[in-house]
Design a protein around this motif. Structure first.
Motif, mmCIF file in Angstrom:
data_model
loop_
_atom_site.group_PDB
_atom_site.id
_atom_site.type_symbol
_atom_site.label_atom_id
_atom_site.label_comp_id
_atom_site.label_asym_id
_atom_site.label_seq_id
_atom_site.Cartn_x
_atom_site.Cartn_y
_atom_site.Cartn_z
ATOM 1 N N SER A 106 0.822 -1.198 0.000
ATOM 2 C CA SER A 106 0.000 0.000 0.000
ATOM 3 C C SER A 106 0.866 1.263 0.000
ATOM 4 N N ASP A 109 2.234 1.836 -3.424
ATOM 5 C CA ASP A 109 1.200 2.420 -4.283
ATOM 6 C C ASP A 109 1.108 3.929 -4.065
ATOM 7 N N TYR A 127 -6.378 8.376 -10.540
ATOM 8 C CA TYR A 127 -5.479 7.272 -10.886
ATOM 9 C C TYR A 127 -5.511 6.923 -12.372
ATOM 10 N N HIS A 149 -1.196 -1.260 -7.611
ATOM 11 C CA HIS A 149 -2.443 -0.560 -7.296
ATOM 12 C C HIS A 149 -3.599 -1.549 -7.193
ATOM 13 N N ARG A 150 -3.650 -2.513 -8.110
ATOM 14 C CA ARG A 150 -4.740 -3.501 -8.078
ATOM 15 C C ARG A 150 -4.700 -4.311 -6.786
ATOM 16 N N HIS A 153 -5.593 -2.278 -3.550
ATOM 17 C CA HIS A 153 -6.998 -1.883 -3.392
ATOM 18 C C HIS A 153 -7.956 -3.073 -3.449
#
Length: 218
Positions: A106, A109, A127, A149-150, A153
């Motif tokens: 995290s 990211d 984003y 990022h995937r 989140h």
């Protein structure tokens, strides 16, 4: 002027704006050709084709629109002090990965979004737009940001992620990550390694130290 006429003019104006944008993208694609787009975007070209279910023309229109929108973006350098702060935070995230891989992911990211914004790309609160701009200027490394990022989140249960444990817990002598939550940890480790390439592009080639606890893991 009647209300109906005003509404009609607004609709016509919106249609014209969309048509002009599409025409510009089409002209760009024709003048530069698919070969040039493939050369510029590299693996991102293939990913675009895949996202468009193999429709090469649709993928090229998508990529051409990105270039038309972000190709002239002015990328600003980082001052040495800010560069060092980013580097220190990334090194700390690497070290944290040992005991808290999801939290480290995290942080990676966030760091990528902040570093991109600091260089002049769209802000990290948008984003998709930021990623599109990065894909134009850092096409060969942008996938790492997308991967991080995937995962950062995704709901924990979606990745089959057990309650967080140290990255080495339950592993064999070689730390092969095949038991417990090892599979999820290995995917996060892979994402961090991929993302590091973009981070180095944005912040500097010396961004990752070679003697930290985190660097031995990722």
């Amino acid at each position: 002027m009647s209300t109906g006429l005003i509404i009609a003019l607004i609709v016509i104006g919106a249609v014209l704006v969309v048509a002009v944008a599409a025409l510009m993208a089409l002209r760009y694609g024709r003048s530069h050709g698919g070969g040039d787009l493939r050369k510029r975007f590299g693996p991102e070209y293939d990913r675009a084709v895949t996202r468009h279910d193999g429709d090469t023309k649709a993928a090229e229109r998508d990529l051409a629109r990105r270039v038309a929108r972000h190709g002239d973006l002015r990328v600003e350098p980082l001052d040495p002090e800010r560069q060092e702060r980013f580097q220190a935070r990334w090194a700390a995230a690497q070290e944290r990965f040992v005991d808290a891989p999801r939290e480290a992911l995290s942080e990676a990211d966030h760091l990528l979004g902040e570093a991109a914004e600091a260089r002049g790309f769209p802000d990290s609160g948008h984003y998709d737009e930021q990623l599109a701009a990065l894909s134009v200027h850092h096409a060969r490394h942008v996938q790492g940001y997308r991967h991080v990022h995937r995962l950062a989140h995704a709901p924990e249960h979606a990745a089959g992620h057990a309650p967080e444990q140290p990255a080495t817990a339950g592993h064999g002598p070689a730390g092969d990550g095949v038991s417990g939550n090892g599979a999820a940890t290995e995917e996060m480790r892979t994402a961090m390694i991929e993302a590091r390439e973009l981070f180095q592009d944005l912040v500097g080639a010396g961004a990752v130290g070679s003697g930290t606890k985190g660097s031995r893991v990722i």
